[in-house]
Design a protein around this motif. Structure first.
Motif, short mmCIF file in Angstrom:
data_model
loop_
_atom_site.label_atom_id
_atom_site.label_comp_id
_atom_site.label_asym_id
_atom_site.label_seq_id
_atom_site.Cartn_x
_atom_site.Cartn_y
_atom_site.Cartn_z
N ASN A 1 0.82 -1.20 0.00
CA ASN A 1 0.00 0.00 0.00
C ASN A 1 0.86 1.25 0.00
OD1 ASN A 1 -1.57 2.17 1.94
ND2 ASN A 1 -2.95 1.14 0.53
N LYS A 2 1.90 1.26 0.82
CA LYS A 2 2.73 2.46 0.94
C LYS A 2 3.51 2.72 -0.36
CE LYS A 2 5.06 4.98 4.54
NZ LYS A 2 5.40 4.98 5.97
N LEU A 3 4.01 1.66 -0.97
CA LEU A 3 4.74 1.82 -2.22
C LEU A 3 3.79 2.22 -3.36
CD1 LEU A 3 7.54 1.67 -3.47
CD2 LEU A 3 7.19 -0.78 -3.85
N SER A 4 2.58 1.67 -3.34
CA SER A 4 1.58 2.04 -4.34
C SER A 4 1.24 3.52 -4.25
CB SER A 4 0.31 1.21 -4.15
OG SER A 4 0.55 -0.16 -4.40
N LEU A 5 1.06 4.01 -3.02
CA LEU A 5 0.75 5.43 -2.83
C LEU A 5 1.92 6.31 -3.26
CD1 LEU A 5 -1.06 5.25 0.63
CD2 LEU A 5 -2.10 5.87 -1.56
N LEU A 6 3.13 5.88 -2.96
CA LEU A 6 4.30 6.66 -3.36
C LEU A 6 4.39 6.75 -4.88
CD1 LEU A 6 6.90 8.16 -2.53
CD2 LEU A 6 8.08 5.94 -2.57
N LEU A 7 4.18 5.63 -5.57
CA LEU A 7 4.21 5.65 -7.03
C LEU A 7 3.06 6.49 -7.57
CD1 LEU A 7 5.26 4.73 -9.77
CD2 LEU A 7 3.86 2.66 -9.55
N TYR A 8 1.87 6.31 -7.01
CA TYR A 8 0.70 7.08 -7.46
C TYR A 8 0.96 8.58 -7.34
CZ TYR A 8 -3.95 9.14 -7.53
OH TYR A 8 -5.03 9.94 -7.82
N ASP A 9 1.45 9.02 -6.19
CA ASP A 9 1.71 10.45 -5.98
C ASP A 9 2.78 10.97 -6.94
OD1 ASP A 9 -0.18 10.47 -3.97
OD2 ASP A 9 1.28 10.30 -2.34
N THR A 10 3.78 10.14 -7.20
CA THR A 10 4.85 10.54 -8.12
C THR A 10 4.31 10.68 -9.54
OG1 THR A 10 6.45 9.35 -6.74
CG2 THR A 10 7.15 9.94 -8.97
N LYS B 1 -10.59 4.94 4.80
CA LYS B 1 -9.64 4.07 4.10
C LYS B 1 -9.62 4.37 2.61
CE LYS B 1 -9.30 0.21 7.31
NZ LYS B 1 -7.83 0.35 7.42
N PHE B 2 -10.79 4.61 2.02
CA PHE B 2 -10.84 4.95 0.61
C PHE B 2 -10.18 6.31 0.36
CE2 PHE B 2 -13.23 1.27 0.04
CZ PHE B 2 -13.66 1.11 -1.27
N LEU B 3 -10.42 7.28 1.25
CA LEU B 3 -9.76 8.58 1.12
C LEU B 3 -8.24 8.44 1.22
CD1 LEU B 3 -12.11 10.88 3.25
CD2 LEU B 3 -11.63 11.14 0.80
N HIS B 4 -7.79 7.60 2.15
CA HIS B 4 -6.36 7.35 2.31
C HIS B 4 -5.75 6.81 1.02
CE1 HIS B 4 -2.97 4.60 3.31
NE2 HIS B 4 -2.59 5.63 4.07
N ASP B 5 -6.53 6.03 0.29
CA ASP B 5 -6.05 5.45 -0.97
C ASP B 5 -6.28 6.38 -2.16
OD1 ASP B 5 -5.10 3.22 0.30
OD2 ASP B 5 -6.85 1.97 -0.13
N ARG B 6 -6.53 7.66 -1.85
CA ARG B 6 -6.62 8.75 -2.84
C ARG B 6 -7.89 8.69 -3.69
NH1 ARG B 6 -2.70 9.05 0.21
NH2 ARG B 6 -0.59 9.72 -0.40
N VAL B 7 -8.93 8.04 -3.21
CA VAL B 7 -10.18 7.97 -3.96
C VAL B 7 -10.95 9.28 -3.78
CG1 VAL B 7 -12.33 6.70 -4.34
CG2 VAL B 7 -10.27 5.47 -3.61
N ASN B 8 -11.43 9.82 -4.89
CA ASN B 8 -12.22 11.05 -4.88
C ASN B 8 -13.49 10.85 -4.06
OD1 ASN B 8 -14.50 12.72 -6.07
ND2 ASN B 8 -12.78 13.64 -7.15
#
Length: 463
Positions: free
Chosen positions: A71-80, A118-125
């Motif tokens: 999850n943390k690596l996915s978020l880092l890649l997504y933000d990048t 949890k959905f907000l944490h995963d960057r869901v609108n």
């Protein structure tokens, strides 16, 4: 696109997110390319490096022993990738086909408030979170109808008058496959007979039937009659809740075929314009006109069909916001019982693009605006979202949503998307899903994909 993953086992998640942002790029793990993504876990540091044409960004973050690395690596890649492309995905890092089902399981485990977080944490609108909750609630009402011995029947008719440019289904134009249709119908009726015996031996209760394809009404009325009769003769329809036949191409609809469907108690049909623009229809290779759609719909209404669905696609070639808006406004005036709005799914490797095209967000933003307009307009006019799914490599990673007037939800769509119960599927390209009620485990049985394979290997199919 090159994706390199070093020091961790999260490659599956990383590749899914990479494809969300770059759906037309083919994935490779070595060499060089215009797009190169490298993810690394080294000691307590996660790092991401993305090179896309002339742009390059590197980002990193700390990680602790108890962190969810994927999850943390996915978020880092997504933000990048969001920073590099200037585009944020409305569903964040979620790449699954069934977001409402994920919401359901998350709510069951944590409750609605924590599920939202949890959905907000995963960057869901937030709008997509509310949509997922709304669909989840409607789906739950339909899922509750299914019992331990329930099942649905899917009948595959993989033929169309012509093949549309965007189509990814197993479908053959009758110009190329007309000689296969009659032997296909004969063998399909035999498979229906065998499937019916199996359902009877297992004391299963048939909830819904769905004829899909392809375009089932590509067949003539005699061929339709034989298949419909085979279903009647071999399945117990006494508890059937819904009987759908797709009449998707308006140029296949006539009085004789509709009368055949009515005589066999088909309760729901789908007549699919995809757009109310003749220019866009020409662009996508649908060899019918808006007028033919209007005529087919009006004929079905006059003959007594009171549960009609109409499909539309956002993001079609040549479609503008204005012409899409016109399509949605017009279908509201037609007032079918349900309307399904799809998001265009892209074909891999369709073309090579320049750097300017690569970073051009106009298509994604336009499609997003179309999807937003359809939601606002349809809900304002009494249509509620009742089922939803997403496809990989869709434009802007957006969703496909089924809307309906209250009481006209397509049960099969929900049963199938949720994998609520067993689906017995017959015909070429059909996939039977056998669900164990106690464990929820699903075993899949795949029929041969193409009609000629199905015909040539039919003995193997039935054995």
């Amino acid at each position: 696109m090159i994706v390199r993953n070093i020091g961790h086992d999260c490659a599956y998640h990383i590749e899914k997110i990479a494809v969300m942002f770059f759906p037309l790029e083919k994935l490779r793990t070595d060499g060089d390319d215009n797009v190169v993504i490298t993810t690394l876990k080294q000691n307590n540091i996660l790092s991401v490096r993305v090179k896309a044409y002339s742009k390059c960004i590197e980002r990193n973050c700390d990680v602790s022993e108890n962190d969810d690395i994927a999850n943390k690596l996915s978020l880092l890649l997504y933000d990048t990738l969001t920073e590099l492309t200037g585009y944020s995905m409305p569903w964040g890092i979620l790449y699954g086909v069934r977001p409402a089902r994920l919401m359901h399981s998350t709510v069951d485990k944590y409750g609605i408030d924590e599920a939202r977080q949890k959905f907000l944490h995963d960057r869901v609108n937030i709008d997509k979170i509310n949509l997922a909750l709304s669909v989840m609630q409607k789906e739950n009402e339909i899922i509750a109808l299914s019992k331990r011995n329930s099942f649905s029947l899917y009948v595959s008719i993989p033929f169309c008058p012509s093949r549309c440019s965007y189509c990814s289904f197993v479908s053959h134009s009758i110009a190329k496959a007309k000689d296969l249709i009659e032997p296909y119908v004969q063998l399909l009726c035999k498979e229906i007979e065998i499937a019916g015996k199996t359902a009877k031996d297992l004391s299963l209760n048939l909830e819904s039937i769905y004829f899909g394809g392809g375009t089932p009404t590509t067949l003539n009325e005699n061929q339709l009659e034989r298949i419909l009769k085979a279903v009647e003769d071999n399945f117990d329809l006494s508890n059937l809740r819904e009987y759908t036949v797709e009449a998707g191409r308006p140029d296949t609809v006539n009085r004789a075929k509709l009368d055949t469907l009515l005589c066999h108690n088909v309760s729901r049909i789908s007549i699919n314009p995809q757009t109310f623009s003749d220019e866009v229809l020409r662009n996508i290779g649908r060899k019918h006109t808006v007028k033919q759609t209007e005529n087919a719909y009006n004929l079905a209404r006059q003959m007594g069909f009171n549960n009609i669905n109409m499909d539309f696609i956002a993001g079609l070639s040549g479609d503008t916001y204005t012409s899409f808006k016109n399509s949605i406004d017009k279908v509201v005036d037609f007032a079918p019982q349900s309307i399904t709005v799809h998001n265009l799914s892209l074909k891999s490797g369709a073309y090579l693009c320049t750097e300017n095209e690569f970073f051009d967000l106009s298509s994604r933003n336009l499609t997003s605006d179309m999807i937003d307009y359809s939601f606002k307009t349809l809900t304002k006019n009494g249509y509620n979202p009742y089922y939803m799914y997403r496809q990989s490599k869709s434009l802007g990673n957006l969703e496909n949503v089924g809307y309906s007037k209250p009481g006209f939800e397509c049960l099969y769509n929900v049963f199938m998307m949720d994998e609520t119960h067993t689906v017995i599927a017959v015909g070429a390209g059909a996939v039977t899903k056998l669900k164990n009620y106690d464990t929820s485990h699903i075993s899949r049985i795949y029929n041969y994909k193409y009609p000629y394979e199905y015909i040539n290997n039919f003995d193997e199919v039935i054995n």
